[in-house]
Write a protein that holds these residues in place. Structure first.
Motif, mmCIF file in Angstrom:
data_model
loop_
_atom_site.group_PDB
_atom_site.id
_atom_site.type_symbol
_atom_site.label_atom_id
_atom_site.label_comp_id
_atom_site.label_asym_id
_atom_site.label_seq_id
_atom_site.Cartn_x
_atom_site.Cartn_y
_atom_site.Cartn_z
ATOM 1 N N SER A 1 1.129 -1.226 0.112
ATOM 2 C CA SER A 1 -0.481 0.355 0.015
ATOM 3 C C SER A 1 1.124 1.477 -0.205
ATOM 4 N N THR B 1 -1.624 -2.878 -5.836
ATOM 5 C CA THR B 1 -2.156 -4.011 -4.947
ATOM 6 C C THR B 1 -1.835 -5.126 -5.484
ATOM 7 N N THR B 2 -1.957 -5.671 -4.009
ATOM 8 C CA THR B 2 -1.545 -7.167 -4.267
ATOM 9 C C THR B 2 -2.705 -8.047 -3.546
#
Length: 107
Positions: free
Chosen positions: A67, A72-73
């Motif tokens: 973040s 994005t993960t």
């Protein structure tokens, strides 16, 4: 040096992952120690110098790391279980990217 150490390499950009909170807990979920990866992606002092034989877990708070990078993960956290069988040094690295991770027993 503590019995358990770790480091994180961000495989997406080839750099160490700094600022990741890592906790060490036992099989009951009782937290034993915590630390934050340094500029080299390492936590060199994670807990006591001795642990009784058993199963332990390293929990990596990877969501905050990604973040902060604006990435994005799929993995907001990673938990690795491992077995301590004798009084030895246990180095548990994490190779990380937004959509994959792997680990191994380091030296």
């Amino acid at each position: 040096m503590s019995l358990v150490t770790t480091h994180i390499l961000d495989n997406a950009d080839g750099d160490p992952a700094s600022g990741v909170v890592v906790t060490l807990s036992d099989s009951t979920g009782q937290q034993i120690a915590s630390g934050t990866t340094d500029d080299d992606g390492r936590v060199a002092d994670l807990g006591p110098e001795t642990l009784p034989p058993g199963t332990y877990r390293l929990h990596f708070q990877t969501g905050a790391y990604f973040s902060a990078k604006g990435v994005t993960t799929f993995f907001p956290e990673v938990t690795i279980s491992f077995t301590v069988s004798e009084a030895a040094h246990y180095h548990v690295p994490l190779l990380l990217s937004p959509y994959a991770f792997s680990t191994y027993r380091g030296s």
